[in-house]
Design an enzyme around this catalytic site. Sequence first.
Site, mmCIF file in Angstrom:
data_model
loop_
_atom_site.group_PDB
_atom_site.id
_atom_site.type_symbol
_atom_site.label_atom_id
_atom_site.label_comp_id
_atom_site.label_asym_id
_atom_site.label_seq_id
_atom_site.Cartn_x
_atom_site.Cartn_y
_atom_site.Cartn_z
ATOM 1 N N ARG A 1 -8.783 2.337 -4.413
ATOM 2 C CA ARG A 1 -7.335 2.351 -4.560
ATOM 3 C C ARG A 1 -6.902 3.799 -4.728
ATOM 4 O O ARG A 1 -7.575 4.581 -5.400
ATOM 5 C CB ARG A 1 -6.893 1.550 -5.797
ATOM 6 N N GLU B 1 1.680 3.721 -1.029
ATOM 7 C CA GLU B 1 1.470 3.139 0.306
ATOM 8 C C GLU B 1 2.700 2.337 0.722
ATOM 9 O O GLU B 1 3.251 1.621 -0.123
ATOM 10 C CB GLU B 1 0.234 2.236 0.296
ATOM 11 N N HIS C 1 -4.894 2.041 5.067
ATOM 12 C CA HIS C 1 -5.467 0.938 4.261
ATOM 13 C C HIS C 1 -5.965 -0.209 5.153
ATOM 14 O O HIS C 1 -5.430 -1.314 5.130
ATOM 15 C CB HIS C 1 -4.437 0.416 3.245
HETATM 16 C C1 DGY Z 1 -8.367 -5.791 -0.933
HETATM 17 O O1 DGY Z 1 -8.709 -6.909 -0.546
HETATM 18 O O2 DGY Z 1 -8.117 -5.562 -2.119
HETATM 19 C C2 DGY Z 1 -8.263 -4.742 0.096
HETATM 20 O O3 DGY Z 1 -7.808 -3.548 -0.406
HETATM 21 C C3 DGY Z 1 -7.372 -5.206 1.227
HETATM 22 O O4 DGY Z 1 -7.869 -4.626 2.388
#
Ligand code: DGY
Length: 326
Positions: A237, A266, A285
């Site tokens: 993240r 984002e 992402h």
């Molecule tokens: C998640 O599943 O948390 C991912 O970041 C999405 O791609």
Amino acid sequence: MKKRILAYGRLNDEQLAQLGQDVEVQTFPGLASADDPAFRAALPHAHGLIGAGLAITPELLDAAPRLEAIATISVGYDNYPVEALTRRGILLCNTPDVLTETTADTGFLLIMAAARRALELADLVKRGDWNAGIGPEHFGSDVHGKTLGLIGFGRIGAAVARRGALGFGMRVLYSNASPKPELERELGAERREMDRLLAESDFVCVTVPLTPETEHLIGEREFALMKPSAIFVNIARGKVVNEAALIEALEMGRIRAAGLDVFEQEPLSPESPLPHMTNVVALPHIGSATHETRTAMAQRAVDNLILALKGERPIDLVNDVALRGG
Ligand code: DGY
């Protein structure tokens, strides 16, 4: 009477039909904000939610007094107020496992692309500037045989490590709250305090979940500990990293390059210098974004929600306490 659910994630026709056998489904395709008036109007009648990317707040939960379960189509659940959900007895289900390998592929894509300067050199070809043999000013660095440091050694971290150790003969270091003796045996991985891992690794890859403890885990001090030749990769993240410190480390040459799939904000602001830096590979992402994996994640969320609304144990339950009615 059937329970009612609000679906704001991408579900295919079969998945919607499967849900429709058990519950009444109201869809919100492309829902961008929880303030959408139609979504707001539906919340008081909703027993379940299924989707991703929407920040669920305690205030939103106040508007949904019948809510029993939420199935997020993601493994990460930093968008959800887990304590508030648990207090209200609302089950939260996520989608681990099904995205592990795809997300690890993305991690390795970033490692490879940043090390071999793939985007920068592909751009050179695209511009028509490939006029002579490529010289040292365009050379990248090897990946095979180097040291790969994983910050976080859960499923995804281990899958990245497996690619590195078994596919590229890399030495694997990891920093994690608990030791992982099986992975140490399987991959020859060695556990390190984070500071030592940062100092010893050629590639530093972040895979920890975002929690209050991991927010800005990597900042100025941590970049200063890395080798000037280090390549930094984040598939976790954005907020785990102090982005201003990362930009400075890249600009000042404190590290060599970065491969980033996630950002503090984002979508990434058009003002951000990151995608314009030649030593940065920035992706929007896409960790789990393949047809196969996103379909599998949506399916897992559907299965979880149906079980939860039937009062059965979902396959993936984040907040165990709620199931016990606590
Ligand atoms: C998640 O599943 O948390 C991912 O970041 C999405 O791609």
